[in-house]
Design a protein around this motif. Structure first.
Motif, mmCIF file in Angstrom:
data_model
loop_
_atom_site.group_PDB
_atom_site.id
_atom_site.type_symbol
_atom_site.label_atom_id
_atom_site.label_comp_id
_atom_site.label_asym_id
_atom_site.label_seq_id
_atom_site.Cartn_x
_atom_site.Cartn_y
_atom_site.Cartn_z
ATOM 1 N N VAL A 67 0.862 -1.178 0.000
ATOM 2 C CA VAL A 67 0.000 0.000 0.000
ATOM 3 C C VAL A 67 0.897 1.227 0.000
ATOM 4 O O VAL A 67 1.903 1.263 0.720
ATOM 5 C CB VAL A 67 -0.920 0.012 1.236
ATOM 6 N N ASP A 68 0.547 2.217 -0.800
ATOM 7 C CA ASP A 68 1.375 3.430 -0.834
ATOM 8 C C ASP A 68 1.380 4.095 0.543
ATOM 9 O O ASP A 68 0.336 4.207 1.196
ATOM 10 C CB ASP A 68 0.828 4.409 -1.877
ATOM 11 N N SER A 111 -9.444 -6.275 -6.546
ATOM 12 C CA SER A 111 -8.297 -5.724 -7.282
ATOM 13 C C SER A 111 -8.433 -4.219 -7.474
ATOM 14 O O SER A 111 -7.438 -3.488 -7.427
ATOM 15 C CB SER A 111 -8.152 -6.420 -8.638
ATOM 16 N N SER A 112 -9.662 -3.729 -7.671
ATOM 17 C CA SER A 112 -9.845 -2.283 -7.843
ATOM 18 C C SER A 112 -9.518 -1.546 -6.544
ATOM 19 O O SER A 112 -8.924 -0.461 -6.567
ATOM 20 C CB SER A 112 -11.270 -1.973 -8.290
ATOM 21 N N PHE A 168 -6.306 1.107 -5.962
ATOM 22 C CA PHE A 168 -6.494 2.462 -5.426
ATOM 23 C C PHE A 168 -5.539 2.711 -4.261
ATOM 24 O O PHE A 168 -4.933 3.781 -4.161
ATOM 25 C CB PHE A 168 -7.940 2.643 -4.958
ATOM 26 N N PHE A 169 -5.381 1.726 -3.386
ATOM 27 C CA PHE A 169 -4.505 1.881 -2.227
ATOM 28 C C PHE A 169 -3.036 1.984 -2.635
ATOM 29 O O PHE A 169 -2.216 2.526 -1.884
ATOM 30 C CB PHE A 169 -4.665 0.708 -1.262
ATOM 31 N N GLU A 198 -5.512 14.633 1.494
ATOM 32 C CA GLU A 198 -5.763 13.839 2.690
ATOM 33 C C GLU A 198 -7.215 13.380 2.798
ATOM 34 O O GLU A 198 -7.505 12.401 3.477
ATOM 35 C CB GLU A 198 -5.370 14.641 3.933
ATOM 36 N N SER A 199 -8.118 14.066 2.143
ATOM 37 C CA SER A 199 -9.523 13.657 2.180
ATOM 38 C C SER A 199 -9.802 12.480 1.247
ATOM 39 O O SER A 199 -10.880 11.889 1.306
ATOM 40 C CB SER A 199 -10.427 14.838 1.786
ATOM 41 N N VAL A 200 -8.829 12.115 0.431
ATOM 42 C CA VAL A 200 -8.986 11.013 -0.516
ATOM 43 C C VAL A 200 -8.251 9.762 -0.042
ATOM 44 O O VAL A 200 -8.627 8.641 -0.382
ATOM 45 C CB VAL A 200 -8.468 11.424 -1.919
ATOM 46 N N GLN A 201 -7.236 9.933 0.757
ATOM 47 C CA GLN A 201 -6.429 8.807 1.228
ATOM 48 C C GLN A 201 -7.300 7.753 1.917
ATOM 49 O O GLN A 201 -8.168 8.100 2.713
ATOM 50 C CB GLN A 201 -5.355 9.300 2.197
#
Length: 293
Positions: free
Chosen positions: A103-104, A137-138, A142-143, A150-153
């Motif tokens: 995960v990033d 997988s989707s 994304f992760f 920060e509101s998207v993480q």
């Protein structure tokens, strides 16, 4: 033995050792990188699921409103009795396959010991159940993408695929971003922690987030009528995973129940009774007594 024959054998043995060393070096060079998923067979012991997650002192095997604690008499003088969960033979007999996916780092963080106001926080862990909304997988893809906003993480600690495969994502000691603007309600009050002054408080600092993969015919589903539910393998693997924790039944909740945005309804069509029945076959309570000095 003639010298020529002896030399030939020595050369062959040397070549075999050289080949073995090359294989080992190649194996070390193929460690998990970003955007990769590594699959393991259940007999492979490399992954320690999430026994590292902070241990919880078990309070009661019953509902939270029943505050009485099970006490077993002992001839030995003890302090306040404690108990912990131990896994069962049924747990040992069920071994799901698993994967490890990177995960990033932008999508998870550290667990804080203080909130934004410097107040010490020591909430006991909870488990929050989710569903992916689309394919596993989707969600993983994304992760694995860096997000500066920060509101998207977002991330889970783990997810369970339709076939029961457990995918480990964020280490349990880290804070996954699974439930923004969230609160866990207890008979004693509400629990939430604000770790970012620019975002609402959430349960992320003390939550372990697990998601179930959404069935293909239920993508974009928003109600029980349009959601086909989860597989038997998913329920078993989910129970198997959580049975390794010390989180009591009453501190296992859903994204829908902790959400305060009014937008989250997952996991839809989740059979809580089936899950708890399986969980209780995979772990049991064992009292522990501390001898007074």
């Amino acid at each position: 033995m003639r010298f020529k024959d002896w030399a030939t054998r020595v050369l062959l043995i040397s070549l075999m050792f050289a080949a073995l060393i090359m294989v080992l070096l190649i194996g070390r060079g193929t460690k998990l990188h970003n955007n990769q998923i590594t699959t393991y067979h259940p007999s492979n012991p490399r992954v320690t699921a999430w026994s590292q997650y902070p241990q919880v002192q078990f309070q009661s095997a019953k509902e939270p409103e029943k505050k009485t604690q099970r006490v077993i008499k002992s001839p030995v003088k003890t302090n306040k009795p404690l108990a912990r969960y131990v896994t069962t033979q049924a747990f040992a007999h069920y071994r799901p396959n698993y994967q490890v996916a990177s995960v990033d780092p932008s999508n998870y963080g550290e667990r804080y010991t203080q909130d934004v106001n410097g107040i010490i926080v020591n909430n006991q862990p909870i488990v929050v159940l989710h569903e992916t909304g689309y394919s596993a997988s989707s969600a993983i893809n994304f992760f694995q993408v860096a997000h500066n906003d920060e509101s998207v993480q977002a991330s889970y600690h783990a997810l369970v695929k339709l076939d029961g495969v457990v995918v480990y994502l964020v280490p349990p000691e880290k804070r996954a971003f699974g439930a923004a603007n969230s609160v866990f309600e207890t008979p004693e009050g509400v629990e939430t922690v604000q770790t970012n002054p620019n975002l609402p408080a959430s349960v992320n600092n003390f939550a372990y987030h697990v998601s179930l993969e959404t069935p293909p015919d239920s993508y974009d589903a928003s109600s029980q009528q349009t959601h086909s539910g989860y597989t038997e393998a998913q329920y078993k693997s989910l129970a198997w995973l959580i049975a390794q924790s010390q989180v009591p039944d009453y501190r296992i909740t859903t994204h829908h129940l902790v959400d305060r945005s009014g937008k989250k309804v997952d996991p839809i069509n989740f059979d809580g009774r089936k899950f708890l029945s399986l969980l209780n076959t995979f772990r049991q309570v064992r009292p522990i007594y501390r001898v007074s000095k």
